[in-house]
Design a protein around this motif. Structure first.
Motif, PDB file in Angstrom:
ATOM      1  N   PRO A  39       0.808  -1.218   0.000  1.00 50.53           N
ATOM      2  CA  PRO A  39       0.000   0.000   0.000  1.00 50.53           C
ATOM      3  C   PRO A  39       0.847   1.277   0.000  1.00 50.53           C
ATOM      4  O   PRO A  39       0.348   2.345  -0.318  1.00 50.53           O
ATOM      5  N   LEU A  40       2.141   1.159   0.338  1.00 47.44           N
ATOM      6  CA  LEU A  40       3.021   2.321   0.310  1.00 47.44           C
ATOM      7  C   LEU A  40       4.240   1.993  -0.544  1.00 47.44           C
ATOM      8  O   LEU A  40       4.955   1.020  -0.285  1.00 47.44           O
ATOM      9  N   VAL A  41       4.454   2.824  -1.565  1.00 44.87           N
ATOM     10  CA  VAL A  41       5.617   2.688  -2.437  1.00 44.87           C
ATOM     11  C   VAL A  41       6.426   3.977  -2.328  1.00 44.87           C
ATOM     12  O   VAL A  41       5.903   5.067  -2.540  1.00 44.87           O
ATOM     13  N   VAL A  42       7.689   3.831  -1.957  1.00 40.29           N
ATOM     14  CA  VAL A  42       8.608   4.957  -1.858  1.00 40.29           C
ATOM     15  C   VAL A  42       9.573   4.866  -3.036  1.00 40.29           C
ATOM     16  O   VAL A  42      10.248   3.848  -3.195  1.00 40.29           O
ATOM     17  N   VAL A  43       9.614   5.905  -3.856  1.00 43.94           N
ATOM     18  CA  VAL A  43      10.481   5.931  -5.033  1.00 43.94           C
ATOM     19  C   VAL A  43      11.655   6.867  -4.739  1.00 43.94           C
ATOM     20  O   VAL A  43      11.459   8.072  -4.562  1.00 43.94           O
ATOM     21  N   ASP A  44      12.853   6.301  -4.675  1.00 50.43           N
ATOM     22  CA  ASP A  44      14.063   7.076  -4.413  1.00 50.43           C
ATOM     23  C   ASP A  44      14.645   7.547  -5.741  1.00 50.43           C
ATOM     24  O   ASP A  44      15.071   6.735  -6.565  1.00 50.43           O
ATOM     25  N   LEU A  45      14.665   8.861  -5.943  1.00 54.00           N
ATOM     26  CA  LEU A  45      15.141   9.454  -7.180  1.00 54.00           C
ATOM     27  C   LEU A  45      16.539  10.047  -7.035  1.00 54.00           C
ATOM     28  O   LEU A  45      17.015  10.762  -7.926  1.00 54.00           O
ATOM     29  N   GLY A  46      17.221   9.763  -5.947  1.00 55.99           N
ATOM     30  CA  GLY A  46      18.521  10.365  -5.664  1.00 55.99           C
ATOM     31  C   GLY A  46      19.575  10.136  -6.725  1.00 55.99           C
ATOM     32  O   GLY A  46      20.474  10.954  -6.898  1.00 55.99           O
ATOM     33  N   ALA A  47      19.503   9.031  -7.442  1.00 56.85           N
ATOM     34  CA  ALA A  47      20.501   8.720  -8.469  1.00 56.85           C
ATOM     35  C   ALA A  47      19.965   8.914  -9.886  1.00 56.85           C
ATOM     36  O   ALA A  47      20.592   8.482 -10.850  1.00 56.85           O
ATOM     37  N   VAL A  48      18.815   9.565 -10.017  1.00 55.85           N
ATOM     38  CA  VAL A  48      18.251   9.838 -11.352  1.00 55.85           C
ATOM     39  C   VAL A  48      18.882  11.129 -11.869  1.00 55.85           C
ATOM     40  O   VAL A  48      18.821  12.170 -11.215  1.00 55.85           O
TER      41      VAL A  48
END
Length: 115
Positions: free
Chosen positions: A50-59
């Motif tokens: 129910p919770l998705v955390v998307v880490d964009l630190g390396a994008v």
């Protein structure tokens, strides 16, 4: 817990199942070339938690295809009673999220709208 990883030229995604959420770590360029791969990864994550955390630190690069993928995942999560958030955007990626309003929409501190 070990996660699944997928890589395409200039793009990498890793999914880790954690207590209470799924962490999707993206790296490289999130653009039209990886649109379908991004959609599949986020859709799988939304289906599994129910919770998705998307880490964009390396994008390094995020175009409208990447933004669209995040918004689609957001709508899919809400339809299931869940939530998608983004963390660690920086530089041009943070600017794109701010300009489009997606950064605020998917902020971990944003109030959840149950409309």
């Amino acid at each position: 817990m070990r996660g699944k990883g997928r890589a395409t030229m200039g793009f990498e995604a890793r999914t880790d199942v954690r207590a209470g959420h799924v962490l999707v770590t993206l790296a490289g360029e999130c653009d039209l070339a990886v649109r379908d791969q991004l959609h599949t990864i986020l859709e799988d994550a939304v289906r599994s938690s129910p919770l998705v955390v998307v880490d964009l630190g390396a994008v390094d690069f995020l175009d409208s295809s990447g933004v669209h993928g995040l918004i689609v995942a957001h709508h899919e999560a809400r339809a299931r009673g869940g939530r998608v958030t983004v963390v660690n955007p920086a530089g041009a990626v943070a600017a794109v999220l701010d300009i489009t309003g997606v950064g605020e929409l998917l902020s971990p501190t944003a109030e959840r709208a149950d409309g």
